[in-house]
Design a protein around this motif. Sequence first.
Motif, PDB file in Angstrom:
ATOM      1  N   ASP A 288      33.986  25.983  57.728  1.00  0.00           N
ATOM      2  CA  ASP A 288      32.993  26.844  58.376  1.00  0.00           C
ATOM      3  C   ASP A 288      32.015  27.444  57.358  1.00  0.00           C
ATOM      4  O   ASP A 288      32.096  28.611  56.991  1.00  0.00           O
ATOM      5  N   PHE A 289      31.070  26.615  56.944  1.00  0.00           N
ATOM      6  CA  PHE A 289      30.087  27.026  55.928  1.00  0.00           C
ATOM      7  C   PHE A 289      28.744  27.420  56.545  1.00  0.00           C
ATOM      8  O   PHE A 289      27.738  27.469  55.843  1.00  0.00           O
ATOM      9  N   GLU A 290      28.726  27.712  57.840  1.00  0.00           N
ATOM     10  CA  GLU A 290      27.459  27.967  58.530  1.00  0.00           C
ATOM     11  C   GLU A 290      26.715  29.168  57.973  1.00  0.00           C
ATOM     12  O   GLU A 290      25.490  29.229  58.035  1.00  0.00           O
ATOM     13  N   TYR A 291      27.452  30.158  57.445  1.00  0.00           N
ATOM     14  CA  TYR A 291      26.792  31.368  56.953  1.00  0.00           C
ATOM     15  C   TYR A 291      26.784  31.457  55.425  1.00  0.00           C
ATOM     16  O   TYR A 291      26.379  32.475  54.864  1.00  0.00           O
ATOM     17  N   ALA A 292      27.217  30.411  54.755  1.00  0.00           N
ATOM     18  CA  ALA A 292      27.220  30.421  53.293  1.00  0.00           C
ATOM     19  C   ALA A 292      25.790  30.465  52.756  1.00  0.00           C
ATOM     20  O   ALA A 292      24.861  29.917  53.357  1.00  0.00           O
ATOM     21  N   LYS A 293      25.608  31.121  51.608  1.00  0.00           N
ATOM     22  CA  LYS A 293      24.284  31.186  50.990  1.00  0.00           C
ATOM     23  C   LYS A 293      24.437  31.323  49.483  1.00  0.00           C
ATOM     24  O   LYS A 293      25.488  31.750  48.984  1.00  0.00           O
ATOM     25  N   GLU A 294      23.400  30.962  48.775  1.00  0.00           N
ATOM     26  CA  GLU A 294      23.399  31.117  47.322  1.00  0.00           C
ATOM     27  C   GLU A 294      23.335  32.588  46.960  1.00  0.00           C
ATOM     28  O   GLU A 294      22.612  33.373  47.581  1.00  0.00           O
ATOM     29  N   ILE A 295      24.084  32.981  45.939  1.00  0.00           N
ATOM     30  CA  ILE A 295      24.172  34.387  45.571  1.00  0.00           C
ATOM     31  C   ILE A 295      22.830  34.937  45.136  1.00  0.00           C
ATOM     32  O   ILE A 295      22.492  36.087  45.420  1.00  0.00           O
TER      33      ILE A 295
ATOM     34  N   SER B 153      19.972  34.108  46.237  1.00  0.00           N
ATOM     35  CA  SER B 153      18.951  33.916  47.262  1.00  0.00           C
ATOM     36  C   SER B 153      18.285  35.240  47.594  1.00  0.00           C
ATOM     37  O   SER B 153      18.923  36.282  47.657  1.00  0.00           O
ATOM     38  N   ASN B 154      16.971  35.204  47.795  1.00  0.00           N
ATOM     39  CA  ASN B 154      16.231  36.415  48.126  1.00  0.00           C
ATOM     40  C   ASN B 154      16.055  36.614  49.628  1.00  0.00           C
ATOM     41  O   ASN B 154      15.389  37.538  50.061  1.00  0.00           O
ATOM     42  N   THR B 155      16.620  35.704  50.420  1.00  0.00           N
ATOM     43  CA  THR B 155      16.488  35.852  51.859  1.00  0.00           C
ATOM     44  C   THR B 155      17.282  37.063  52.315  1.00  0.00           C
ATOM     45  O   THR B 155      18.223  37.501  51.662  1.00  0.00           O
ATOM     46  N   SER B 156      16.905  37.600  53.476  1.00  0.00           N
ATOM     47  CA  SER B 156      17.512  38.844  53.940  1.00  0.00           C
ATOM     48  C   SER B 156      18.578  38.626  54.994  1.00  0.00           C
ATOM     49  O   SER B 156      19.116  39.580  55.510  1.00  0.00           O
ATOM     50  N   ASN B 157      18.889  37.378  55.312  1.00  0.00           N
ATOM     51  CA  ASN B 157      19.830  37.146  56.412  1.00  0.00           C
ATOM     52  C   ASN B 157      21.277  37.200  55.928  1.00  0.00           C
ATOM     53  O   ASN B 157      22.070  36.315  56.131  1.00  0.00           O
ATOM     54  N   ASP B 158      21.631  38.314  55.260  1.00  0.00           N
ATOM     55  CA  ASP B 158      22.991  38.423  54.740  1.00  0.00           C
ATOM     56  C   ASP B 158      23.629  39.743  55.130  1.00  0.00           C
ATOM     57  O   ASP B 158      24.447  40.282  54.413  1.00  0.00           O
ATOM     58  N   ILE B 159      23.246  40.252  56.302  1.00  0.00           N
ATOM     59  CA  ILE B 159      23.765  41.538  56.739  1.00  0.00           C
ATOM     60  C   ILE B 159      24.674  41.346  57.942  1.00  0.00           C
ATOM     61  O   ILE B 159      24.321  40.685  58.909  1.00  0.00           O
ATOM     62  N   ARG B 160      25.870  41.934  57.845  1.00  0.00           N
ATOM     63  CA  ARG B 160      26.830  41.931  58.956  1.00  0.00           C
ATOM     64  C   ARG B 160      27.115  40.531  59.485  1.00  0.00           C
ATOM     65  O   ARG B 160      27.036  40.257  60.682  1.00  0.00           O
ATOM     66  N   THR B 161      27.411  39.614  58.592  1.00  0.00           N
ATOM     67  CA  THR B 161      27.932  38.327  59.030  1.00  0.00           C
ATOM     68  C   THR B 161      29.428  38.331  58.830  1.00  0.00           C
ATOM     69  O   THR B 161      29.953  39.003  57.943  1.00  0.00           O
ATOM     70  N   GLY B 162      30.122  37.545  59.633  1.00  0.00           N
ATOM     71  CA  GLY B 162      31.550  37.420  59.451  1.00  0.00           C
ATOM     72  C   GLY B 162      32.335  37.728  60.702  1.00  0.00           C
ATOM     73  O   GLY B 162      31.789  38.093  61.737  1.00  0.00           O
ATOM     74  N   THR B 163      33.642  37.562  60.587  1.00  0.00           N
ATOM     75  CA  THR B 163      34.558  37.823  61.688  1.00  0.00           C
ATOM     76  C   THR B 163      35.093  39.236  61.541  1.00  0.00           C
ATOM     77  O   THR B 163      35.542  39.635  60.465  1.00  0.00           O
ATOM     78  N   MET B 164      35.061  40.007  62.610  1.00  0.00           N
ATOM     79  CA  MET B 164      35.219  41.455  62.541  1.00  0.00           C
ATOM     80  C   MET B 164      36.436  41.910  61.746  1.00  0.00           C
ATOM     81  O   MET B 164      36.332  42.735  60.845  1.00  0.00           O
ATOM     82  N   HIS B 165      37.608  41.382  62.034  1.00  0.00           N
ATOM     83  CA  HIS B 165      38.815  41.893  61.386  1.00  0.00           C
ATOM     84  C   HIS B 165      38.921  41.495  59.918  1.00  0.00           C
ATOM     85  O   HIS B 165      39.811  41.981  59.213  1.00  0.00           O
ATOM     86  N   PHE B 166      38.032  40.628  59.456  1.00  0.00           N
ATOM     87  CA  PHE B 166      38.074  40.175  58.065  1.00  0.00           C
ATOM     88  C   PHE B 166      36.818  40.597  57.303  1.00  0.00           C
ATOM     89  O   PHE B 166      36.621  40.193  56.169  1.00  0.00           O
ATOM     90  N   MET B 167      36.003  41.409  57.917  1.00  0.00           N
ATOM     91  CA  MET B 167      34.745  41.819  57.308  1.00  0.00           C
ATOM     92  C   MET B 167      34.991  42.893  56.253  1.00  0.00           C
ATOM     93  O   MET B 167      35.746  43.847  56.466  1.00  0.00           O
ATOM     94  N   ALA B 168      34.366  42.727  55.089  1.00  0.00           N
ATOM     95  CA  ALA B 168      34.476  43.732  54.032  1.00  0.00           C
ATOM     96  C   ALA B 168      33.885  45.050  54.513  1.00  0.00           C
ATOM     97  O   ALA B 168      32.933  45.082  55.298  1.00  0.00           O
ATOM     98  N   VAL B 169      34.444  46.160  54.017  1.00  0.00           N
ATOM     99  CA  VAL B 169      34.005  47.468  54.509  1.00  0.00           C
ATOM    100  C   VAL B 169      32.550  47.731  54.149  1.00  0.00           C
ATOM    101  O   VAL B 169      31.820  48.385  54.902  1.00  0.00           O
ATOM    102  N   GLU B 170      32.085  47.246  52.993  1.00  0.00           N
ATOM    103  CA  GLU B 170      30.679  47.423  52.644  1.00  0.00           C
ATOM    104  C   GLU B 170      29.775  46.605  53.564  1.00  0.00           C
ATOM    105  O   GLU B 170      28.682  47.050  53.922  1.00  0.00           O
TER     106      GLU B 170
END
Length: 648
Positions: free
Chosen positions: A463-470, A472-489
């Motif tokens: 499941d690499f659909e949301y993977a991105k280069e570290i 990367s300057n794109t902004s689509n990296d907010i609140r992705t992931g599965t809820m119970h495994f999401m980092a607190v930050e």
Amino acid sequence: MLSVTPHTPPAQNSQMLPPGADYRTGDLKLGRTAVLTDLGRYLRVPFDCLVKCVGAMPSQQDLQQIRNNLTKSKILTDDESGLRWTDFTPPATSKGSEENVFEPLGHIIAEIMPKVPSRGVSFIANPNVSPLSQRNNTSKPDGYLVLSSKKTQPKIHWFDIAVPFEFKKAQDRESLRDDEQKIIWSLQSIMREDLRRRFANRAFLAVTEPINFFENIDGVISLFYALGSAAVSSTMKELGWDPTVERIRGEEGFQYKFTIGNEVFTTTHELATYGADSMVGRGTRVYEATDAEGKKVAVKDSWREAGRQPEGKILEKILASCAKKLQAEELADAKRHFVGVRLWKDVIINDIPDETLDPMFVEEHNHTWVSIDFNPIVFATPHLPSTGDVPHSDTGIPRRVHTRTIFHDVGLALKDVTSLTDNLNCLSGALLALHYMHKAGWVHRDFSVGNAIWVGGVGKLGDFEYAKEIDSNTSNDIRTGTMHFMAVEVESQSYIFIPRLARHLDRPPFRMNFLHDIESLKGYHSAFPGTVGQTSRRHFFLFTRRKELENLLTGTCFKVCGPIIPDFADALQDGYEKAEAKFPSLALDDALLNDMHTKAAAYLNDAQRRAGGIELCPLSNLLKQKRPRPGDETSPPPKNQGKKPRHD
């Protein structure tokens, strides 16, 4: 007046949902409420918007001809009082049963439908019989449009229903609410029953303004004419069918046959379909299948956000980065621990990409968003898409593209591996794949027990659909992931481990990094008895210690993992504090990366040594234990199924 639009009840009348309630609940009413809760809102549009979207509008000449035919057949009466239905009177003023009161409406629909040449659906009034179901769905629509080729069968299956109907004599709020829930539940049930079906556009649910069946007779005729004309098409796409997949009956039940590119794949059984439970979203289903030569593969059918690259393309880029930055032995090991992609294609219907409705169609009509104000529940919205540069219109409607991916590897998701030793080994393999991704300059952004796969004794990452280069300057990296495994930050969308003296400084845009991926590993505790339904990840991460864990975990699981979870949390906090020590600069260097992965791997190795022959209860079974009644989806079927259906 017969309303064809739901009227959402006010918040104070909403049913409170217990944690863990979802579509697979054993309570029919609770399941219906869960569907509405998950939707959150619907789009109210003019009635003619539906008619135009579904099928062809009748011409004035066709309308007049249908009116004349209905008059000749005494369905309509045209006298000095005006045009009216002959036998169909306002239900609220009728004294008979609902079945008798609405019987003339069935005759009206049955009379209109044949006016559409070569239509593919017919109307059945079926008030007391549940359609056949593979998921123990015992609800009973008051009527439905069904495939004409199936209308003479003794019992109708849910996946042969084109459009469900519900009727009520009363016009009070509770009656309208009941019809609202039943109609939406029926649509959702049809989608869950059959891969080929979809409603709600996988992006939003649209509901029309009501029409008055007794004052707007032309509107009633136009509605059923449009539904009939939509069924004329060989693809039936406008009525929610996907013509690119064939359903066949195999030795063990129904199977699906996908044609992807020049290859044909036939499913053998489901691997994961819970991603399609929601009416809107990615609708992900994964099946084990075989190709023309009998080789096993995994088929993934899903809807990705428009503008996002296909998963296969993203994995290609990850492997290209690995080839540049890893040693030869590391590259070979990385390929061994990444789920292998064989091919991918976007779905094309009639030479047109299969995409969700263009939001501009909505912009062309008057529309209003209506909130469905229920309390949120844990499992109704399991995945949060990113909120950055994913294309949205002013309406807030996302664009999605229907896509399919074929994987070489077929295995068990981590959540389904019941041997604790194998479970931890699988997690270690997925962690190693994460390490290679991070060294190559990528973050996964959606690590969970559903994305770690146990394949022939090897733990792999998928499941690499949301993977991105570290970088990367794109902004689509907010609140992705599965809820119970999401980092607190990630959940808070901010850096929370910065020094106290730096808290007054302007904060840079939040970016996910490798620490967030590693922290998702700690969400593994959700798979253990006693922790299912724990919703405060921040509290668990920051404050839970051995004594609290001893109260949460079973004695056996505590002996294996209890001692290491607090130490892992402490190591992560130390890592965050080092990375954010010179905030707003972040020190995410190779030394920290390797140190954190070394510690995480060591904690897993320690747990593996303690695991022995322990067997885990599957997560899905644990969830069922928290539900009111056992069962896959709905209440047990009644002993008396009622009368036989009536056919037009």
